[in-house]
Design a protein around this motif. Structure first.
Motif, PDB file in Angstrom:
ATOM      1  N   ARG A  30       0.826  -1.192   0.000  1.00  0.00           N
ATOM      2  CA  ARG A  30       0.000   0.000   0.000  1.00  0.00           C
ATOM      3  C   ARG A  30       0.875   1.262   0.000  1.00  0.00           C
ATOM      4  O   ARG A  30       1.950   1.294   0.602  1.00  0.00           O
ATOM      5  CB  ARG A  30      -0.895  -0.015   1.252  1.00  0.00           C
ATOM      6  CG  ARG A  30      -2.042   0.988   1.195  1.00  0.00           C
ATOM      7  CD  ARG A  30      -2.848   0.959   2.484  1.00  0.00           C
ATOM      8  NE  ARG A  30      -3.470  -0.322   2.762  1.00  0.00           N
ATOM      9  CZ  ARG A  30      -4.586  -0.781   2.161  1.00  0.00           C
ATOM     10  NH1 ARG A  30      -5.168  -0.062   1.228  1.00  0.00           N
ATOM     11  NH2 ARG A  30      -5.087  -1.954   2.493  1.00  0.00           N
ATOM     12  N   GLN A  31       0.427   2.303  -0.692  1.00  0.00           N
ATOM     13  CA  GLN A  31       1.091   3.613  -0.742  1.00  0.00           C
ATOM     14  C   GLN A  31       2.416   3.620  -1.510  1.00  0.00           C
ATOM     15  O   GLN A  31       3.281   4.460  -1.256  1.00  0.00           O
ATOM     16  CB  GLN A  31       1.334   4.143   0.689  1.00  0.00           C
ATOM     17  CG  GLN A  31       0.066   4.399   1.487  1.00  0.00           C
ATOM     18  CD  GLN A  31      -0.800   5.498   0.904  1.00  0.00           C
ATOM     19  OE1 GLN A  31      -0.283   6.444   0.319  1.00  0.00           O
ATOM     20  NE2 GLN A  31      -2.105   5.374   1.043  1.00  0.00           N
ATOM     21  N   SER A 124      -3.431  -3.988  -3.042  1.00  0.00           N
ATOM     22  CA  SER A 124      -2.416  -3.896  -1.995  1.00  0.00           C
ATOM     23  C   SER A 124      -2.313  -5.169  -1.178  1.00  0.00           C
ATOM     24  O   SER A 124      -1.300  -5.397  -0.520  1.00  0.00           O
ATOM     25  CB  SER A 124      -2.731  -2.717  -1.057  1.00  0.00           C
ATOM     26  OG  SER A 124      -2.790  -1.508  -1.777  1.00  0.00           O
ATOM     27  N   ALA A 203       4.832   9.402  -0.864  1.00  0.00           N
ATOM     28  CA  ALA A 203       4.379  10.454   0.046  1.00  0.00           C
ATOM     29  C   ALA A 203       5.537  11.003   0.875  1.00  0.00           C
ATOM     30  O   ALA A 203       5.605  12.212   1.154  1.00  0.00           O
ATOM     31  CB  ALA A 203       3.283   9.918   0.965  1.00  0.00           C
ATOM     32  N   LEU A 224       2.669   6.428   8.029  1.00  0.00           N
ATOM     33  CA  LEU A 224       2.497   5.299   7.112  1.00  0.00           C
ATOM     34  C   LEU A 224       2.642   3.973   7.843  1.00  0.00           C
ATOM     35  O   LEU A 224       1.910   3.007   7.561  1.00  0.00           O
ATOM     36  CB  LEU A 224       3.512   5.386   5.975  1.00  0.00           C
ATOM     37  CG  LEU A 224       3.222   6.458   4.922  1.00  0.00           C
ATOM     38  CD1 LEU A 224       4.397   6.595   3.959  1.00  0.00           C
ATOM     39  CD2 LEU A 224       1.952   6.134   4.152  1.00  0.00           C
ATOM     40  N   GLN A 227      -0.575   3.167   9.326  1.00  0.00           N
ATOM     41  CA  GLN A 227      -1.523   2.687   8.319  1.00  0.00           C
ATOM     42  C   GLN A 227      -1.263   1.227   7.980  1.00  0.00           C
ATOM     43  O   GLN A 227      -2.203   0.445   7.810  1.00  0.00           O
ATOM     44  CB  GLN A 227      -1.418   3.533   7.052  1.00  0.00           C
ATOM     45  CG  GLN A 227      -1.923   4.961   7.219  1.00  0.00           C
ATOM     46  CD  GLN A 227      -1.829   5.754   5.922  1.00  0.00           C
ATOM     47  OE1 GLN A 227      -2.084   5.226   4.849  1.00  0.00           O
ATOM     48  NE2 GLN A 227      -1.438   7.015   6.033  1.00  0.00           N
TER      49      GLN A 227
END
Length: 508
Positions: A30-31, A124, A203, A224, A227
């Motif tokens: 993810r991300q 993800s 990010a 993060l 998360q």
């Protein structure tokens, strides 16, 4: 926002015609930027984009109920999505977070057999076995799987605006086995130290470039991490509701929290006893595998022998765990480590951070992670294959002692190994069978060692053709004995035929 290599992979998928035979399925943590990259690719390559995020648009799942008839599905999607337009050969369908809807993933087969629309799916949690308890009917033979990772070092350099001429100079120095000009070497080491601290999550990179503030970087990284922790142990039950396996959640957290201390040991072998006195393989192995499948950690196995194939000699029970993004590892440590790394102080625990970033570089290039450690204390940080033999990869932040590597390279009776790459903060050099390289050249070596080497970089890509040259590969090294009056003549180089030039992703 950032230039990403996954876009090149998607272009190859589309331009080669694979898009008419298989959907592109992008797996990744993810991300890491999957959604942005896919939408940007779709926007520039198709007239119409039908985008479905199953996390945010749960109502879209109903379009895939019933028979797997393409016309029926597209009709229902137009009822759910006001801007959806389905024009044959001009529309791409993006199934974002497709692990949330098993029926949508199953529909890929119908769309590919129909042939009117291209399909790209992302997820993800696609790598987590059993996440979606209904996801049993994966369309085998209809998916072209691509893996997306946090930004690699070259992508980080692009984001910073480092000129292609500088990257090209580094490639040429590697190709010719010559030192990098000192101002460029110093600047590139500075970029690499920043990459260690920041990592490759978009990010975080964006926050770093916007603020030039490591405190802001650390806050973004720790947000993060929280998360990611929210994902630990989650799965969808048979009713499609998100549920958390509390026992698995606890064990995943225990394993994850222990990684910094596991890497702090001189012998970085993962030890269950470092988690708790009751932790064992049969209780926590599934938690480790969950983190590996999720994409947050990489696993390096010990080898019982330096023979090929390496996979045949790996010990499943003896391994190290590395973070897949070194910036996240740094954020789990004391705040002061950022300043130490940026100043080039990579002693003690920082050496473990340095080893982690090399594992990160190797993994992102498709190199399987192995190391070699014997009870005698002999240890090689990483082992790969090159030229039909095992080769060594050592990580020494400074000039460092490479006694183990010298032992292996010098003992031809027990080890058939000819090549060792040693990474650190120093410039290019060659001594005692060992090619020393600055750490920022590690992507070049990783690309050469990659299992995906023959699949990488289609001829249309611009490349200057870096490769390890005969100046690096030495057939008959001549060791230097103590007191040898001819110590300046460390090796007698024997030329071998020039190898075919292999374009490298790092050298565009």
């Amino acid at each position: 926002m950032f230039r990403r290599k996954i876009v090149d992979a998607l272009s190859e998928w589309k331009n080669s015609g694979t898009c008419k035979k298989k959907a592109a399925v992008i797996k990744g943590l993810r991300q890491v930027g999957k959604t942005f990259a896919v939408r940007e690719f779709a926007r520039t390559n198709y007239d119409h984009v039908v985008y479905i995020d199953f996390k945010k648009k749960a109502s879209a799942k109903t379009a895939f109920d019933g028979d797997m008839d393409v016309d029926s599905i597209t009709l229902k999607l137009t009822a759910v999505l006001s801007d959806a337009q389905f024009v044959p050969s001009r529309t791409v369908i993006i199934l974002d977070e497709v692990q949330e809807c098993a029926r949508a993933r199953f529909s890929i087969k119908a769309f590919i057999e129909d042939g009117r629309y291209d399909v790209i799916a992302t997820g993800s949690l696609l790598g987590i076995k059993g996440y979606n308890r209904k996801d049993r009917d994966i369309p085998v033979g209809f998916e072209h799987t691509l893996h997306m990772y946090p930004m690699d070092f070259e992508e980080f350099l692009w984001a910073k605006g480092v000129p292609d001429q500088i990257i090209g100079h580094v490639c040429e120095c590697f190709r010719d086995s010559k030192p990098v000009e000192e101002p460029i070497h110093s600047a590139m080491m500075g970029h690499f130290y920043e990459y260690i601290c920041v990592g490759g999550l978009p990010a975080v990179v964006d926050r770093f470039l916007a603020t030039n503030d490591m405190n802001a970087v650390r806050r973004e990284q720790r947000d993060l991490l929280e998360q990611y922790r929210d994902d630990f142990g989650k799965y969808l039950d048979t009713d499609g509701k998100e549920t958390t396996d509390l026992m698995m959640l606890g064990r995943i957290n225990q394993v994850f929290d222990s990684i910094p201390s596991q890497l702090s040991k001189e012998n970085k072998k993962f030890q269950y006893s470092n988690i708790s006195k009751n932790a064992k393989g049969n209780t926590h192995a599934a938690a480790i595998q969950w983190l590996v499948d999720y994409g947050l950690v990489n696993k390096s196995h010990n080898l019982s022998s330096l023979e090929l194939p390496l996979s045949g000699f790996k010990d499943e029970s003896v391994f190290k765990l590395f973070m897949a993004d070194t910036g996240l590892l740094v954020s789990m440590l004391d705040r002061g480590i950022y300043a130490q790394i940026l100043s080039g102080e990579l002693y003690g625990y920082k050496g473990a951070v340095f080893e982690n970033v090399i594992s990160d570089v190797l993994s992102k290039n498709g190199v399987k992670l192995y190391y070699y450690r014997k009870r005698s204390g002999l240890e090689i940080d990483f082992v790969s294959s090159y030229g039909g033999k095992a080769c060594l990869v050592e990580v020494k932040s400074t000039t460092g002692n490479t006694k183990s590597a010298k032992t292996v390279l010098g003992d031809k009776e027990h080890y058939d190994v000819d090549v060792c790459f040693k990474f650190g903060s120093y410039n290019v050099g060659f001594m005692y069978w060992i090619l020393t390289l600055p750490a920022y050249m590690s992507p070049l070596v990783a690309a050469e060692l990659s299992d995906e080497r023959t699949l990488r970089d289609p001829p249309c890509r611009r490349a200057i053709g870096c490769r390890v040259t005969p100046r690096v590969l030495v057939e008959h090294p001549v060791p230097v004995l103590p007191g040898d009056p001819h110590q300046t003549h460390l090796h007698q180089l024997h030329r071998i035929p020039e190898p075919e030039v292999i374009p490298w992703r790092f050298c565009r």
